[in-house]
Design an enzyme around this catalytic site. Structure first.
Site, PDB file in Angstrom:
ATOM      1  N   HIS A 222       5.154  -4.259 -12.753  1.00 42.59           N
ATOM      2  CA  HIS A 222       5.322  -3.590 -14.037  1.00 42.59           C
ATOM      3  C   HIS A 222       6.615  -2.781 -14.114  1.00 42.59           C
ATOM      4  O   HIS A 222       6.961  -2.264 -15.170  1.00 42.59           O
ATOM      5  CB  HIS A 222       4.108  -2.694 -14.350  1.00 42.59           C
ATOM      6  CG  HIS A 222       4.006  -1.465 -13.491  1.00 42.59           C
ATOM      7  ND1 HIS A 222       3.205  -1.401 -12.365  1.00 42.59           N
ATOM      8  CD2 HIS A 222       4.590  -0.252 -13.597  1.00 42.59           C
ATOM      9  CE1 HIS A 222       3.304  -0.190 -11.829  1.00 42.59           C
ATOM     10  NE2 HIS A 222       4.144   0.521 -12.557  1.00 42.59           N
ATOM     11  N   ASP A 250       0.384  -7.519 -10.076  1.00 42.92           N
ATOM     12  CA  ASP A 250       1.346  -6.428 -10.219  1.00 42.92           C
ATOM     13  C   ASP A 250       2.260  -6.398  -9.004  1.00 42.92           C
ATOM     14  O   ASP A 250       2.169  -5.525  -8.147  1.00 42.92           O
ATOM     15  CB  ASP A 250       0.641  -5.079 -10.396  1.00 42.92           C
ATOM     16  CG  ASP A 250       1.607  -3.992 -10.877  1.00 42.92           C
ATOM     17  OD1 ASP A 250       2.775  -4.318 -11.151  1.00 42.92           O
ATOM     18  OD2 ASP A 250       1.177  -2.825 -10.970  1.00 42.92           O
ATOM     19  N   GLY A 330       6.359   7.536 -11.169  1.00 43.68           N
ATOM     20  CA  GLY A 330       7.508   7.370 -10.293  1.00 43.68           C
ATOM     21  C   GLY A 330       7.134   6.820  -8.934  1.00 43.68           C
ATOM     22  O   GLY A 330       7.979   6.305  -8.199  1.00 43.68           O
ATOM     23  N   SER A 332       5.114   4.274  -8.477  1.00 39.29           N
ATOM     24  CA  SER A 332       4.853   2.834  -8.582  1.00 39.29           C
ATOM     25  C   SER A 332       5.801   2.033  -7.706  1.00 39.29           C
ATOM     26  O   SER A 332       7.007   2.290  -7.654  1.00 39.29           O
ATOM     27  CB  SER A 332       5.016   2.371 -10.031  1.00 39.29           C
ATOM     28  OG  SER A 332       3.889   2.680 -10.796  1.00 39.29           O
ATOM     29  N   SER A 347       0.380   0.328  -7.400  1.00 43.23           N
ATOM     30  CA  SER A 347       0.302  -0.201  -8.755  1.00 43.23           C
ATOM     31  C   SER A 347       0.038   0.918  -9.756  1.00 43.23           C
ATOM     32  O   SER A 347       0.879   1.243 -10.571  1.00 43.23           O
ATOM     33  CB  SER A 347      -0.788  -1.269  -8.848  1.00 43.23           C
ATOM     34  OG  SER A 347      -0.989  -1.681 -10.183  1.00 43.23           O
TER      35      SER A 347
END
Length: 378
Positions: A222, A250, A330, A332, A347
């Site tokens: 993402h 993801d 942040g 991720s 994720s």
């Protein structure tokens, strides 16, 4: 933050679980050398799980033994397998079986045995039927829980009475294998708007670099689409997204050029020492796990569930691993690690690192297999 040459392509870690491990000398567990965990992981486990240094080291050693035993024990259970997990209380791998006649063969491998009603295959089939349904936003996720021998459907507490949620739950219960639980919030991804001094940027999004692979690094899907340019913490070009999938999955990977290089390290951000990555053996449910992200740095917790379907607002993501680790925007794409073994990339989740929460990661081995990548190991 300490900016060194190695920081260019390093990642972050996740959660761990509490409990003193006690296994008798007669337990038939394989002899496994103590994991080469960094002082940072030990410190994070002490802080987040309330363990002493000795308890944290003992737990990591027991978890490594359980991880190495999984394949043999599950094979011994055969078609009667009901699932497996790490039991923090006993410090051993636990295996569920539906046929008591299989108990002896499983115990001979060194695992604990629990007799249950439903096989893992039956539970996975029930979950697969739920995956085919369209879930409303009030249904946050669903997964197979081998310890409870059921399929757990998590519903946002404030949305429990919603008609669409009630309809989904009614359909789910038709399988006869579903238990409904409540969660405090709906899941969200942990990307963030651009701020200074963090691992990488694409467009106006900041995310965290995941594990180094030969030729680049893996991260969350993402965070960017294939072809999107990626800039480092200093604003210089790193490379671009070579592949990306979100939702449904993801994960993504970014190639490396322009003077950047890869190293088999999870970054400690000057808060804890950096951790070498030595492989990607998958830790069982119940094992400790740590995450490091560019926003919240190191935190630890437990593996709560595997193969969970997470219902984000952008769409469902499948085959996720749920942990009790916190994360914030942040984080991720950052790395989840158990001992010295890579587990996955961050994720999303719910909550934060002040009040707590849960976070999911996309398993690393699935990403490597999808794109034909090789993890960079020490």
């Amino acid at each position: 933050m300490v900016r060194t040459g190695l920081s260019a392509l390093l990642v972050l870690g996740a959660w761990a679980g509490a409990g003193t491990l006690q296994a008798s000398a007669s337990d038939a567990v394989p002899s496994v050398a103590a994991p080469q965990a960094s002082a940072g992981i030990i410190t994070a486990m002490q802080r987040d799980l309330g363990l002493t240094r000795s308890q944290a080291e003992t737990r990591l050693t027991a978890e490594k033994a359980a991880t190495s035993l999984q394949g043999k024990a599950r094979t011994a259970a055969g078609a009667a397998l009901g699932g497996s997990w790490f039991d923090a209380g006993s410090g051993r791998l636990a295996v569920a079986v539906t046929d008591a006649a299989k108990a002896g063969a499983v115990r001979a491998t060194g695992a604990e045995v629990h007799v249950v009603d439903h096989t893992e295959r039956e539970l996975n089939a029930a979950k697969h039927r739920l995956d085919a349904l369209s879930a409303p936003s009030g249904v946050s996720s669903w997964h197979v829980d081998p310890r409870a021998n059921t399929v757990v459907v998590n519903v946002v507490a404030s949305e429990r009475a919603d008609n669409d949620v009630r309809a989904f739950v009614a359909q789910a219960r038709e399988t006869g294998l579903v238990t409904v639980k409540e969660t405090a919030e709906a899941p969200q991804t942990f990307s963030a708007g651009t701020v200074g001094g963090d691992p990488y940027y694409t467009g106006n999004v900041r995310c965290s670099i995941g594990f180094s692979v030969h030729g680049g690094f893996v991260t969350a899907g993402h965070c960017g689409q294939a072809g999107g340019a990626v800039r480092g913490w200093d604003g210089s070009a790193i490379g671009s997204f070579q592949g990306s999938s979100f939702p449904d999955n993801d994960y993504a990977w970014v190639n490396v050029g322009s003077g950047w290089w890869t190293v088999p390290v999870v970054l400690g951000w000057g808060t804890v020492s950096d951790q070498l990555v030595r492989g990607s053996n998958e830790a069982p449910i119940g094992a400790s796990i740590c995450r490091s992200g560019s926003t919240t740095h190191w935190h630890c917790g437990n593996v709560l569930a595997k193969n969970e379907t997470v219902n984000y607002s952008q769409g469902a993501v499948h085959q996720m691993t749920k942990t009790s680790v916190c994360a914030e925007p942040g984080d991720s794409g950052g790395s989840f690690i158990s001992g010295d073994q890579a587990q996955g990339v961050t994720s999303g989740g719910w909550g934060n690192c002040s009040s707590g929460g849960e976070t999911w990661h996309q398993p690393i081995n699935e990403i490597l297999n999808r794109y034909g990548l090789t993890l960079h190991t020490a």
